[in-house]
Scaffold this motif. Structure first.
Motif, PDB file in Angstrom:
ATOM      1  N   VAL A 156       0.854  -1.188   0.000  1.00 22.54           N
ATOM      2  CA  VAL A 156       0.000   0.000   0.000  1.00 22.54           C
ATOM      3  C   VAL A 156       0.889   1.237   0.000  1.00 22.54           C
ATOM      4  O   VAL A 156       2.056   1.178   0.393  1.00 22.54           O
ATOM      5  CB  VAL A 156      -0.953   0.023   1.225  1.00 22.54           C
ATOM      6  CG1 VAL A 156      -1.892  -1.160   1.205  1.00 22.54           C
ATOM      7  CG2 VAL A 156      -0.172   0.059   2.535  1.00 22.54           C
ATOM      8  N   ALA A 157       0.328   2.340  -0.469  1.00 17.73           N
ATOM      9  CA  ALA A 157       1.084   3.588  -0.535  1.00 17.73           C
ATOM     10  C   ALA A 157       0.164   4.752  -0.201  1.00 17.73           C
ATOM     11  O   ALA A 157      -1.064   4.608  -0.180  1.00 17.73           O
ATOM     12  CB  ALA A 157       1.693   3.760  -1.931  1.00 17.73           C
ATOM     13  N   ALA A 158       0.775   5.893   0.084  1.00 15.64           N
ATOM     14  CA  ALA A 158      -0.003   7.086   0.406  1.00 15.64           C
ATOM     15  C   ALA A 158      -0.682   7.627  -0.837  1.00 15.64           C
ATOM     16  O   ALA A 158      -0.172   7.503  -1.960  1.00 15.64           O
ATOM     17  CB  ALA A 158       0.908   8.152   1.021  1.00 15.64           C
ATOM     18  N   SER A 159      -1.873   8.221  -0.642  1.00 16.25           N
ATOM     19  CA  SER A 159      -2.619   8.811  -1.751  1.00 16.25           C
ATOM     20  C   SER A 159      -3.262  10.115  -1.289  1.00 16.25           C
ATOM     21  O   SER A 159      -3.931  10.134  -0.249  1.00 16.25           O
ATOM     22  CB  SER A 159      -3.706   7.849  -2.236  1.00 16.25           C
ATOM     23  OG  SER A 159      -4.597   8.497  -3.134  1.00 16.25           O
ATOM     24  N   PRO A 160      -3.076  11.211  -2.010  1.00 14.18           N
ATOM     25  CA  PRO A 160      -3.694  12.481  -1.598  1.00 14.18           C
ATOM     26  C   PRO A 160      -5.217  12.452  -1.707  1.00 14.18           C
ATOM     27  O   PRO A 160      -5.906  13.217  -1.032  1.00 14.18           O
ATOM     28  CB  PRO A 160      -3.081  13.496  -2.575  1.00 14.18           C
ATOM     29  CG  PRO A 160      -2.650  12.694  -3.754  1.00 14.18           C
ATOM     30  CD  PRO A 160      -2.254  11.355  -3.214  1.00 14.18           C
ATOM     31  N   ALA A 161      -5.741  11.566  -2.551  1.00 20.76           N
ATOM     32  CA  ALA A 161      -7.188  11.508  -2.754  1.00 20.76           C
ATOM     33  C   ALA A 161      -7.885  10.614  -1.738  1.00 20.76           C
ATOM     34  O   ALA A 161      -8.885  10.989  -1.130  1.00 20.76           O
ATOM     35  CB  ALA A 161      -7.496  11.021  -4.173  1.00 20.76           C
ATOM     36  N   THR A 162      -7.339   9.409  -1.539  1.00 22.68           N
ATOM     37  CA  THR A 162      -7.987   8.424  -0.648  1.00 22.68           C
ATOM     38  C   THR A 162      -7.132   8.080   0.573  1.00 22.68           C
ATOM     39  O   THR A 162      -7.469   7.167   1.317  1.00 22.68           O
ATOM     40  CB  THR A 162      -8.280   7.136  -1.431  1.00 22.68           C
ATOM     41  OG1 THR A 162      -7.051   6.586  -1.923  1.00 22.68           O
ATOM     42  CG2 THR A 162      -9.224   7.398  -2.599  1.00 22.68           C
TER      43      THR A 162
END
Length: 370
Positions: A156-162
């Motif tokens: 998993v990775a960071a997401s500005p949207a979710t």
């Protein structure tokens, strides 16, 4: 082997010394990153790195032995990552205190821990937690560990949207991590002794052969044990009291109080130490061990010592075959390996890529502890 069998009698609980050693080695493999990460942060606070490495290893060995042999808890104890980050990047950073004064604050917080334990306040707080909430803490801790693991290996990775999104599954490191999860899961399902160790070693070797991980270079072993000569008894108690570090001492105390509570509840449930009425066996001794460890840590030159969630790996390794086991002699084996690590820890930390790996784990470790 005979000495350990006479001392702990693991057969009476359906276990063997060999199985306990596998569980202990599993705990060490899950915790050994702290040899690099904790001294790295302490050196950022201005502490001599050689002594920081020595202090970290020695307090881990001493505290884990006390927890295993006296409190009879199969839990590893070492300087906490979150507390160390707070110490290095706030107390000795923006707050402007020296590391000697910071160690004085750590020692005082250990005394506060001990007083809260002797007066049964910490036990009352833990026993006041409802049984359903104790089960929920176990589930939450497990989910959090899984999330940190997935983030560290790129699933998993960071997401500005979710906020969270699927990582790059085409990355060789991520693919190896996924393969390791399936391999260890399959071995555990087949009840293969040492399943986690086999999985860790197999994936590590595969990473080296594929060029994903670096092959160890240089001299690995060193015959001399490191000593914290520059940090031993360097704490400044007078300075800590004179400068009025009440807020910092309070923060150190509260963070470790509730962090340790969650870890002990989670590991106690996994190890089968929680009775039907919610009481945790040997909790008093475990909390006193933690208090003594924190004071000893400040004396040696490290930060607040706390129980490590990574001990769950060793508990799971043992319980995979005998779910009713409650052995504690596994504490001896990770300590023995930490002592061996101490002989060449100063060399290991200078390997190419070692600092990078430590910083990568540090990000997850801080989130995990806080």
């Amino acid at each position: 082997m005979n000495v350990l069998e006479k001392m702990f009698n693991p057969a009476a609980r359906g276990s063997t010394v060999r199985r306990e050693m596998l569980a202990g080695l599993t705990s060490f493999m899950a915790m050994c990153y702290l040899i690099f990460v904790v001294p790295g942060m302490l050196s950022d606070a201005g502490m001599p790195k050689d002594s920081a490495v020595a202090a970290t290893i020695w307090i881990t060995v001493i505290a884990t032995l006390i927890m295993g042999l006296w409190a009879k808890f199969p839990v590893g104890v070492a300087p906490g990552l979150g507390i160390t980050a707070f110490f290095a990047y706030y107390v000795c950073g923006p707050a402007g205190y020296t590391w000697q004064t910071g160690l004085g604050a750590v020692f005082i917080s250990g005394v506060v821990f001990l007083l809260l334990t002797v007066t049964k306040v910490r036990q009352l707080i833990i026993n006041a937690v409802p049984m359903d909430l104790k089960f929920a803490i176990v589930v939450g801790i497990g989910a959090f560990i899984a999330f940190i693991g997935m983030k560290s290996c790129g699933i998993v990775a960071a997401s500005p949207a979710t906020f969270v999104t699927l990582g790059n599954l085409g990355d060789p490191k991520t693919l190896l991590s996924v393969a390791g999860i399936f391999l260890i899961g399959a071995l555990l399902s087949l009840r293969v002794p040492g399943a986690m160790i086999i999985g860790i070693v197999a994936i590590a070797l595969a990473g080296m052969m594929l060029g994903v991980s670096q092959v160890p270079q240089g001299n690995i072993f060193n015959a001399s044990l490191p000593l914290p000569t520059e940090t031993f008894m360097a704490m400044d108690l007078k300075g800590a009291l004179h400068h009025g570090l009440i807020s910092i001492i309070f923060t150190l105390t509260m963070v470790d109080l509730f962090d340790n509570m969650g870890v002990l509840i989670g590991l106690s449930q996994k190890a089968g130490f929680i009775r039907e009425d919610g009481h945790i066996e040997n909790l008093d001794k475990a909390l006193i061990s933690d208090s003594i460890a924190t004071m000893s840590s400040a004396v040696l030159g490290a930060t607040t010592a706390t129980s490590y969630l990574e001990s769950a790996a060793g508990v799971a390794e043992g319980r995979a075959y005998r779910p009713d086991r409650r052995d504690h002699c596994r504490a001896l084996f990770p300590d023995a390996v930490f002592c061996a690590a101490g002989e060449h820890g100063s060399r290991l930390r200078h390997r190419p890529g070692a600092d990078h790996c430590g910083r990568h784990d540090d990000a997850g470790g801080r989130a995990h502890q806080v």
